[in-house]
Design a protein around this motif. Structure first.
Motif, short mmCIF file in Angstrom:
data_model
loop_
_atom_site.label_atom_id
_atom_site.label_comp_id
_atom_site.label_asym_id
_atom_site.label_seq_id
_atom_site.Cartn_x
_atom_site.Cartn_y
_atom_site.Cartn_z
N TYR A 1 2.33 1.79 -3.45
CA TYR A 1 1.31 2.32 -4.37
C TYR A 1 1.07 3.80 -4.12
N ARG A 2 0.96 4.21 -2.85
CA ARG A 2 0.76 5.62 -2.53
C ARG A 2 1.95 6.46 -2.99
N SER A 3 3.15 5.95 -2.81
CA SER A 3 4.34 6.66 -3.25
C SER A 3 4.34 6.82 -4.76
N THR B 1 1.63 12.11 -9.76
CA THR B 1 0.89 13.35 -9.63
C THR B 1 1.85 14.53 -9.61
N GLN C 1 1.66 6.91 -6.68
CA GLN C 1 0.63 7.90 -7.00
C GLN C 1 1.15 9.31 -6.79
N LEU C 2 1.81 9.55 -5.67
CA LEU C 2 2.33 10.89 -5.40
C LEU C 2 3.41 11.28 -6.41
N TRP D 1 0.84 -1.21 0.00
CA TRP D 1 0.00 0.00 0.00
C TRP D 1 0.87 1.25 0.00
N LEU D 2 1.93 1.28 0.80
CA LEU D 2 2.82 2.45 0.84
C LEU D 2 3.54 2.64 -0.49
#
Length: 122
Positions: free
Chosen positions: A84-86, A92, A88-89, A81-82
């Motif tokens: 994936y979030r990284s 973006t 995404q950031l 999950w971390l």
């Protein structure tokens, strides 16, 4: 010697008391060159090892192995999950950081003067 689960807190408290006594009994000149943070880090690491060893002894190797497998699965999901979030950031941030000028804007024509209310290129 088998350690019962109710003995774990007693053994941990005894270890803390012994560590506290040892740090007060040792003369200050012996520990003057050590930083307090290093002593605390070593003490915390020793306490963690003690808790793990006593926990494995109290639970037994089979149950400790099962608990470690569950903990590793949860840690793997959190890491996924971390990641994936990284990602995404990162994507973006790269699209938001693109410069406003470029070939498409230059091909559209000159920008309208400020205050005319017209979009650029018209």
């Amino acid at each position: 010697m088998k350690v019962e689960p109710w003995q774990v807190p007693i053994l941990v408290m005894a270890g803390i008391i012994l560590a506290e006594l040892a740090t007060r009994v040792v003369p200050r000149r012996w520990t003057a060159h050590l930083a307090k943070q290093q002593v605390r880090t070593v003490a915390l690491g020793g306490l963690a090892v003690l808790v793990i060893v006593v926990g494995v002894l109290a639970l037994g190797p089979d149950l400790a192995d099962q608990i470690a497998s569950v903990a590793a699965s949860v840690a793997g999901l959190v890491a996924l999950w971390l990641t994936y979030r990284s990602y995404q950031l990162q994507t973006t941030a790269t699209t938001d950081a693109a410069p406003p000028g470029g070939p498409a804007r230059d091909a559209a024509g000159p920008a309208a003067p400020a205050g005319t209310g017209q979009p650029p290129g018209r």
